[in-house]
Design a protein around this motif. Structure first.
Motif, short mmCIF file in Angstrom:
data_model
loop_
_atom_site.label_atom_id
_atom_site.label_comp_id
_atom_site.label_asym_id
_atom_site.label_seq_id
_atom_site.Cartn_x
_atom_site.Cartn_y
_atom_site.Cartn_z
N THR A 273 0.83 -1.20 0.00
CA THR A 273 0.00 0.00 0.00
C THR A 273 0.87 1.25 0.00
O THR A 273 1.67 1.45 0.91
CB THR A 273 -0.91 0.03 1.24
OG1 THR A 273 -1.69 -1.17 1.30
CG2 THR A 273 -1.84 1.24 1.21
N VAL A 274 0.70 2.09 -1.01
CA VAL A 274 1.39 3.37 -1.06
C VAL A 274 0.36 4.46 -0.77
O VAL A 274 -0.60 4.64 -1.52
CB VAL A 274 2.04 3.62 -2.43
CG1 VAL A 274 2.77 4.96 -2.43
CG2 VAL A 274 2.99 2.49 -2.80
N ALA A 275 0.56 5.18 0.34
CA ALA A 275 -0.33 6.27 0.71
C ALA A 275 0.31 7.59 0.32
O ALA A 275 1.48 7.82 0.60
CB ALA A 275 -0.61 6.24 2.21
N VAL A 276 -0.46 8.45 -0.35
CA VAL A 276 0.02 9.76 -0.78
C VAL A 276 -0.60 10.83 0.11
O VAL A 276 -1.81 11.07 0.04
CB VAL A 276 -0.32 10.02 -2.26
CG1 VAL A 276 0.20 11.40 -2.68
CG2 VAL A 276 0.26 8.93 -3.15
N PHE A 277 0.20 11.44 0.98
CA PHE A 277 -0.27 12.46 1.89
C PHE A 277 0.18 13.83 1.40
O PHE A 277 1.38 14.08 1.23
CB PHE A 277 0.27 12.22 3.30
CG PHE A 277 -0.52 11.23 4.11
CD1 PHE A 277 -1.09 11.60 5.32
CD2 PHE A 277 -0.72 9.93 3.65
CE1 PHE A 277 -1.83 10.69 6.07
CE2 PHE A 277 -1.45 9.02 4.39
CZ PHE A 277 -2.01 9.40 5.61
N LEU A 278 -0.78 14.72 1.17
CA LEU A 278 -0.46 16.04 0.65
C LEU A 278 -0.59 17.14 1.69
O LEU A 278 0.32 17.92 1.91
CB LEU A 278 -1.37 16.35 -0.55
CG LEU A 278 -1.33 15.35 -1.71
CD1 LEU A 278 -2.27 15.80 -2.81
CD2 LEU A 278 0.09 15.20 -2.24
N ALA A 279 -1.75 17.22 2.35
CA ALA A 279 -2.01 18.32 3.29
C ALA A 279 -1.97 17.89 4.74
O ALA A 279 -2.13 18.71 5.63
CB ALA A 279 -3.38 18.94 2.98
N THR A 280 -1.76 16.61 4.98
CA THR A 280 -1.75 16.10 6.35
C THR A 280 -0.46 15.32 6.58
O THR A 280 0.17 14.85 5.65
CB THR A 280 -2.95 15.18 6.61
OG1 THR A 280 -3.02 14.20 5.57
CG2 THR A 280 -4.25 15.98 6.63
N GLU A 281 -0.11 15.19 7.86
CA GLU A 281 1.06 14.40 8.25
C GLU A 281 0.58 13.05 8.76
O GLU A 281 -0.33 12.99 9.59
CB GLU A 281 1.83 15.13 9.35
CG GLU A 281 2.55 16.38 8.88
CD GLU A 281 3.85 16.06 8.15
OE1 GLU A 281 4.36 14.93 8.31
OE2 GLU A 281 4.33 16.93 7.41
N PRO A 282 1.18 11.95 8.30
CA PRO A 282 0.76 10.64 8.79
C PRO A 282 1.04 10.48 10.27
O PRO A 282 0.24 9.92 11.01
CB PRO A 282 1.56 9.66 7.94
CG PRO A 282 2.71 10.44 7.44
CD PRO A 282 2.25 11.85 7.30
N GLY A 283 2.19 11.01 10.71
CA GLY A 283 2.53 11.04 12.12
C GLY A 283 2.12 9.81 12.91
O GLY A 283 2.55 8.70 12.62
N LEU A 284 1.21 10.01 13.86
CA LEU A 284 0.79 8.95 14.77
C LEU A 284 -0.52 8.30 14.36
O LEU A 284 -1.09 7.51 15.11
CB LEU A 284 0.67 9.51 16.20
CG LEU A 284 1.93 10.18 16.74
CD1 LEU A 284 1.69 10.70 18.15
CD2 LEU A 284 3.12 9.23 16.71
N THR A 285 -1.01 8.64 13.16
CA THR A 285 -2.28 8.05 12.71
C THR A 285 -2.22 7.55 11.27
O THR A 285 -3.25 7.22 10.69
CB THR A 285 -3.42 9.09 12.82
OG1 THR A 285 -3.07 10.24 12.04
CG2 THR A 285 -3.66 9.51 14.26
#
Length: 326
Positions: A273-285
């Motif tokens: 699974t490749v998740a593309v995060f643009l406006a949010t940080e994956p961080g702790l979630t």
């Protein structure tokens, strides 16, 4: 022993709780687990074989119809049903005032995060037992620790298993390796541009994979149709119930997704699974799984289809090396 889990929303938060449930099932086979969740996510809970009764709430809908008689009738039915189940313990895994109020309806001891750990400190006013869990841990690990403390075991944090099973089902007529493109998400600033989805679909076809996409509203439908028009090999699945989409998703070879609940589900299935995060940080979630990865777009820099495809190939090769699955 009967335990009720309260984690009503969102989809990603619900999925993040599955590893804690799986830990508990292994450590405490004497416990029967039920769950209370928002009605929209009941189909997600059905993916875990250890969950007995699924109680549904409709807090989002109830808030919009607070003075409607049906709202109060449904709430009263839920309260009566929870009390009739006679739970020995309720674990509020959400830590919000709304989830604590739902947990209270069962008239059983409630366990949850302590005041320094919980998301909304007011929720602890309704708890009978509280536990301190560091807030700088990923949501999955925090919940696993909470369950371990509440039920008397130490989770093995070196392993990660959601325990969910994909429903049977596939897209008729598809024979080959599929890559599910999850372009839909709740906020406009989290959406990867449609031209990048099209570019990714073309790269997938070049590598012998079948792009698959779907939609849940009219805006997403426009994007799905644009991808399919530009890359005719793409299969555009019509708007479908969540369990039908989960069946297709769970049998995909690869998943590429935006910051959305279905991307979390793909990683929980153990898929590359490749998740593309643009406006949010994956961080702790962010998504967690044995073959899950997140690409960020810091500042004004964009994530390109070629970067996504390179990461996808790395994850596919990693799974091929470790499991022998192509």
């Amino acid at each position: 022993m009967k335990v009720l889990i309260v984690k009503t929303s969102s989809m990603g938060d619900v999925i993040h709780t599955f590893p804690a449930l799986q830990d508990a099932c292994r450590a405490r086979p004497d416990i029967a687990f039920d769950w209370c969740v928002e009605e929209a996510f009941a189909g997600i809970l059905a993916l875990h074989p250890a969950i007995g009764t699924i109680h549904t709430v409709a807090i989002r809908r109830w808030r919009k119809n607070l003075f409607d008689a049906n709202t109060w009738r449904e709430a009263a039915t839920l309260r009566r049903t929870l009390r009739e189940c006679r739970y020995d313990l309720v674990i509020d895994a959400q830590g919000l005032l709304k989830s604590a109020l739902v947990a209270r309806q069962a008239r059983a001891p409630i366990a949850g995060f302590d005041r320094s750990s919980v998301r909304e400190p007011s929720a602890t006013l309704f708890y009978d037992i509280t536990y301190a869990v560091a807030r700088d841990l990923h949501a999955i690990e925090r919940t696993r620790r909470l369950f371990g403390l509440a039920l008397g075991y130490r989770p093995d944090l070196l392993t990660l298993d959601s325990g969910i099973v994909a429903p049977t089902g596939m897209i008729a007529g598809i024979d080959g390796r599929t890559a599910f493109l999850l372009h839909g998400t709740s906020r406009e600033d989290k959406k990867w541009p449609v031209e990048d989805w099209i570019g990714t679909a073309r790269l997938l076809v070049e590598r012998g994979m079948i792009p698959v996409t779907t939609w849940s509203n009219e805006r997403e439908k426009v994007v799905a149709e644009a991808i399919a028009k530009a890359v005719p090999a793409t299969v555009a699945v019509p708007k479908s119930p969540l369990d039908a989409i989960a069946a297709i998703l769970g049998r995909s070879t690869l998943v590429i997704g935006a910051d959305t609940g279905l991307t979390h589900l793909a990683s929980a299935f153990g898929l590359p699974t490749v998740a593309v995060f643009l406006a949010t940080e994956p961080g702790l979630t962010g998504p967690r799984g044995p073959y899950a990865s997140t690409l960020l777009a810091p500042g004004d820099r964009r994530v390109t289809p070629s970067e996504v495809m390179a990461e996808a190939e790395r994850l596919l090769e990693l799974r091929r090396t470790t499991t022998g699955k192509d």
